[in-house]
Scaffold this active site. Structure first.
Site, PDB file in Angstrom:
ATOM      1  N   GLU A 141       0.840  -1.308   0.092  1.00 29.16           N
ATOM      2  CA  GLU A 141      -0.178   0.028  -0.078  1.00 29.16           C
ATOM      3  C   GLU A 141       0.872   1.334   0.065  1.00 29.16           C
ATOM      4  OE1 GLU A 141      -0.406  -2.527   2.149  1.00 29.16           O
ATOM      5  OE2 GLU A 141      -2.003  -3.371   1.882  1.00 29.16           O
ATOM      6  N   HIS A 158     -15.044  -1.541   3.146  1.00 29.51           N
ATOM      7  CA  HIS A 158     -15.067  -2.455   4.360  1.00 29.51           C
ATOM      8  C   HIS A 158     -14.927  -1.616   5.674  1.00 29.51           C
ATOM      9  CE1 HIS A 158     -14.380  -5.397   1.325  1.00 29.51           C
ATOM     10  NE2 HIS A 158     -14.619  -6.422   2.154  1.00 29.51           N
ATOM     11  N   GLN A 174      -9.605  -6.105   9.797  1.00 32.78           N
ATOM     12  CA  GLN A 174     -10.036  -5.700   8.533  1.00 32.78           C
ATOM     13  C   GLN A 174     -11.079  -4.622   8.718  1.00 32.78           C
ATOM     14  OE1 GLN A 174      -8.753  -8.165   6.097  1.00 32.78           O
ATOM     15  NE2 GLN A 174      -7.725  -8.608   8.044  1.00 32.78           N
TER      16      GLN A 174
END
Lengths: 622, 622
Positions: free
Chosen positions: B370, B419, B431
């Protein structure tokens, strides 16, 4: 024990059990990653029932080997292994992912045998590095085994950990790479090109072996060799297949995170029993033995009620809180034997170097690799150390996912961020911690402290040692500030200091750090004009001293917060939230635009958080 | 042009100039990193006056080579080079680090020739990857040159970038490593062991050369060969010495970030003139020529006033906002040619895959890395692309330093986090995006959007394209939610929707995303009891629609915010801050403890953010 031949059949049997349990668990739970378990079942079975020298009922004995599941989505394998070890029951297993179970979708602190919360990828190796290094320094013959997934090798944190493991010569660290080729949505970067992985880990100084990850003979042999390494960390690159054992999903795309529906489960289990026919009918007599460790002598905890001598914090003298932190930490090292210090190659800025000078064996240079440093801290915590981890406040943003996961894992870390705010001056915005309070406040169970002077820094460092419930953060200042407190003043987590207050106060000013001194200056200016203000040192931003703040707020016409931090998530934000249920007017002075280089004083004025700005706010309203 | 022989003397002369200017600048500025400039002066001189094919007055022409200073603390070299190119004056240079100068301590957006804000280490290579990849896809013959420091090689983001550069075959990317051996406080990980660096970059698939970084002959030769690469990215490992040219600081520890005092400057300059005697007396006639590029044809900007067809968002149907995002992005791709999409190997969760299916050439798989992905986005932005970057909301925390630096660099990024919150259910806390709003709100100039249904998602994606001033963030939900808006409803940045309101309202409920539907359900339950509440969809969390919120708040006895986010820094926090100057009571329903696995509905109840919790809060107070 049985013969060696028995061992392999036994391991195949255990792998078969793990596979079955993983399918049952995920189907029952209604979600999860069965195919990611099927690829690693042989590795995990071999680890738990051969490679690791451990005792499930004494798993955290200092001499015991430990296991870190870095690919957290394969949690069913972890739980299945502990079921096979007799720690979990079938009933436990069937509660997987339900709200009352500790067997969460990805491991968290609630399952005590999980060494770390994982599920954000690329962190387990760093946890292993911390644990292996702690064991090395304690002269413990314990190996740390880490199971990595292949997708997570793309994460830079893996390479930070790889280099540091080599740097510290962690031959007691053994990683297994479950190289199943398939990521969540596509093939991984290297697929089954095992040589790419081998070349990389070789270049990072690791001992590397490539094996068939479904052949327990090869896994046993490779892990035995890895365990015998005397210089380097080892990685075993295991070529595996996702969904291994069930033909119609094996090595196929589109089955990541897909569970077998209840009415398909039996078909899948049948497929396993056909594929692993021998294991399904295992009747060998191999008996796995856990290791009996010598009982440890109870050690006195020398980290309770630690008191640091504040003689070096002479009232009225000028000492930057970052320097005070360094001094306090060095003193702490002499009192508390489990303290370790980690620094990201800025020890002469954070002043962690003061600790290193006195206790070089407990100081760990982590170089400019903040992500690995944080997760290493989790590893140290796992082995009973108290890690003080320092860098610039701004650079905790580099490792915030690791900090977040440390909190989910229930780790106890003491973080110290220097160079807070615009007051650092000319280096400019990249070096200014301006969102660190906001970040650290978000963490459930965190403590956020911000001392203004040297005495309070010392006392708050003492408090951090006492805080065992999670992450504590101490924010320090670059510039020198005057010591304003007496050497024996008390500072408690959740407290504050009312430094100025009178019956005539019109405004309650709440500040901390550099802005506290601006507030005290404003007090003097306003006093000259016959206007009085309350001044509060909010050294504990989380938790807040609600009672005192509310009582002070009630007595004035408005509350004014002043901070060297962005307006979002800092002191002003915390006070607005705390007083939201009261009819109190609050004004927030904070950094409200992107700062720039300049002299500290110029920047405090530019941001509108200096004494003059406070005076103007007060005068405008009264 | 002159002869080749003249070239080398000319480059030595330019390097000498850069060294002198770096000393003068840092002494005048009173702070900075002169010794870190001295090591890289020969590299930078050669880059700007030989290797790069560029035109300073047309530096961002698509065919022009570009330079990224990853080791941002060597900013004086950057400014000195642009002075030597005739862009900056001596007067400008002498303002280095002063509050009114654009020449900040570390480069920021305020110096327009800086390709990125640097100063947090390990990001420049990723910016170069994004720029090189954009040039490659546009069939532009432009090379990207990145200057790296050796300390920053410890940062994992470097290895993320290295792998992705190799993966995309970026032969137009050339990195120089200024390997001066010394970090801030200690020797770097590899010191002058050049082979360690070479082995690593080789393993990551780069073409590698090791040279004497103070010999312009070698620099010229190596950079010519690198520029001629046709398959791989290149790195030139330049062995250098920190403080090179001034004997009493050269290759010595303790001089990082130390400037020469005003009364020592002449001594230092004299030392340079002795060491580089020939360069100090250069009288060659070599003339450097900038490249004249063909003028570009003006292209119509097709990204203004884009309107996306919402026909697929049928009112009353159930569509997750993450899916709506995917559809909207795919439609956007057809309207706006400069849109690119980056994803961190979760495209089937974020639904960025919908864009990939239609525009594979403009979709960039960044794998689970990321940090590199965000800085790559900065690179794309530099070359006129509009990057939509998606991953789980939780995982932007992995790259928050990169996001922070992108904001400091003035980059325009469109970030999309899926999410959100506990409502994702069984996968558990690792998550769940629970601090993403807090993080994104901190950034100066950022926009934070949170649609509840598909129509608003489409409309807000349109708004993101219009927002050119910095970073915009869109938060999406995993679960399906009903489409509640008409297809032609307008949604503007800074707006909100008052969905329920009457003269009899006792409470004003403010929500967004999944909690909006809980609020609407609560409305119905309370209505049955004859109790009325205002319900506001706060789809734009930053900026807030102050006017509407305040007007609604005034009419009720209290404001109740409800959100699937931690209590710190989210919607409740934003509302408390916004209304702090008013006498309004606010109550915040948010996630106030560490969540766990469970079913979405169970978790909303567990966190106290479901309809029942809202009803209870309202009933308790009225």
């Amino acid at each position: 024990m049985g013969t060696t031949k028995d061992l392999y059949a036994f391991l195949d049997y255990k792998a078969y059990q793990l596979r079955m349990l993983s399918l049952i668990m995920t189907t029952k739970g209604g979600s999860g990653h069965p195919t990611s378990c099927l690829s690693a079942a042989d590795l995990v079975a071999t680890l738990f029932f051969h490679s690791m020298h451990h005792n499930p009922r004494n798993f955290d004995h200092p001499d015991s080997d430990r296991f870190i599941l870095s690919k957290g989505h394969a949690s069913p394998l972890l739980y299945a292994a502990w079921k096979e070890l007799g720690i979990l029951s079938m009933e436990d297993i069937l509660q997987y992912r339900s709200i009352h179970s500790v067997l969460e979708g990805h491991p968290t602190w609630r399952f005590r045998y999980a060494e770390a919360a994982t599920g954000s990828l690329g962190m387990g190796l760093s946890v292993g590095v911390g644990m292996a290094l702690a064991a090395q320094r304690d002269n413990r013959n314990a190996h740390m085994f880490v199971l990595l997934g292949d997708s997570e090798i793309a994460e830079g944190s893996i390479w930070e950990a790889a280099e540091i493991a080599h740097y510290y010569g962690l031959h007691n660290l053994v990683a297994f790479l479950d190289c199943n080729r398939l990521g969540q949505s596509t093939e991984t970067l290297h697929g089954h090109h095992m040589q790419r992985y081998a070349d990389k880990f070789h270049a990072f100084g690791w001992a590397v072996e490539t094996i068939d990850g479904h052949d327990v003979h090869q896994i046993v042999a490779a892990s035995d060799r890895a365990r015998a390494q005397e210089k380097q960390p080892s990685i075993i690159l295991a070529k595996t297949f996702k969904g291994y054992g069930i033909d119609y999903v094996e090595n196929k795309e589109g089955f990541h995170g897909k569970v077998f529906a209840a009415d398909e489960l039996q078909k899948a289990l049948d497929a396993l029993s056909v594929r692993f026919e021998k294991a399904a009918h295992y009747d060998g007599d191999y008996v796995w033995h856990s290791v009996e460790f010598e009982p440890e002598q109870e050690k006195k905890n020398d980290c309770v009620g630690v008191s640091l001598d504040t003689i070096s914090c002479k009232k009225g003298s000028m000492i930057a809180t970052r320097k005070a932190y360094g001094r306090a930490l060095a003193l702490l090292g002499g009192k508390c034997s489990t303290i370790v210090a980690l620094d990201a190659e800025v020890k002469n800025s954070t002043y962690a170097q003061e600790f290193e000078k006195k206790y070089p064996d407990r100081f760990f240079q982590c170089f400019v690799a903040e992500q690995n440093m944080i997760s290493m801290g989790v590893g140290f915590d796992n082995r009973g150390k108290i890690p003080f981890i320092s860098t610039f406040g701004a650079f905790f943003s580099r490792a915030f996912d690791q900090v977040r996961m440390a909190a989910i894992g229930g780790a106890r870390l003491c973080l110290v961020g220097s160079h807070a705010g615009v007051s650092i001056g000319q280096d400019g915005p990249s070096q200014m911690g301006l969102e660190d309070i906001a970040l650290m406040r978000c963490l459930p169970g965190s403590v956020v402290l911000y001392p203004s002077d040297a005495v309070s820094t010392f006392k708050l460092v003492e408090q951090m040692v006492e805080y065992t419930q999670g992450i504590s953060y101490l924010r320090t200042t670059r510039m020198d500030t005057p010591v304003i407190y007496d050497a024996d003043e008390d500072f408690l987590i959740g407290g504050c200091k009312v430094l100025r207050q009178s019956e005539n106060d019109v405004v309650c000013v709440i500040a901390a750090g550099v802005t506290l001194f601006q507030s005290l200056d404003a007090y003097e200016i306003l006093k000259e004009k016959g206007i009085y203000i309350t001044v509060i040192d909010l050294y504990s931003i989380k938790p807040l001293d609600s009672k005192t703040i509310r009582a002070c707020a009630k007595k004035v016409s408005f509350v004014l917060t002043v901070e060297d931090h962005y307006q979002e998530g800092g002191i002003g934000s915390a006070i607005c939230y705390e007083l939201a249920h009261m009819n109190v007017v609050i004004k927030v002075l904070a950094v409200k635009k992107l700062p720039r280089s300049g002299k500290p004083g110029e920047l405090l004025a530019w941001a509108g958080i200096d004494a003059q700005a406070i005076v103007e706010q007060v005068l405008a309203e009264v």
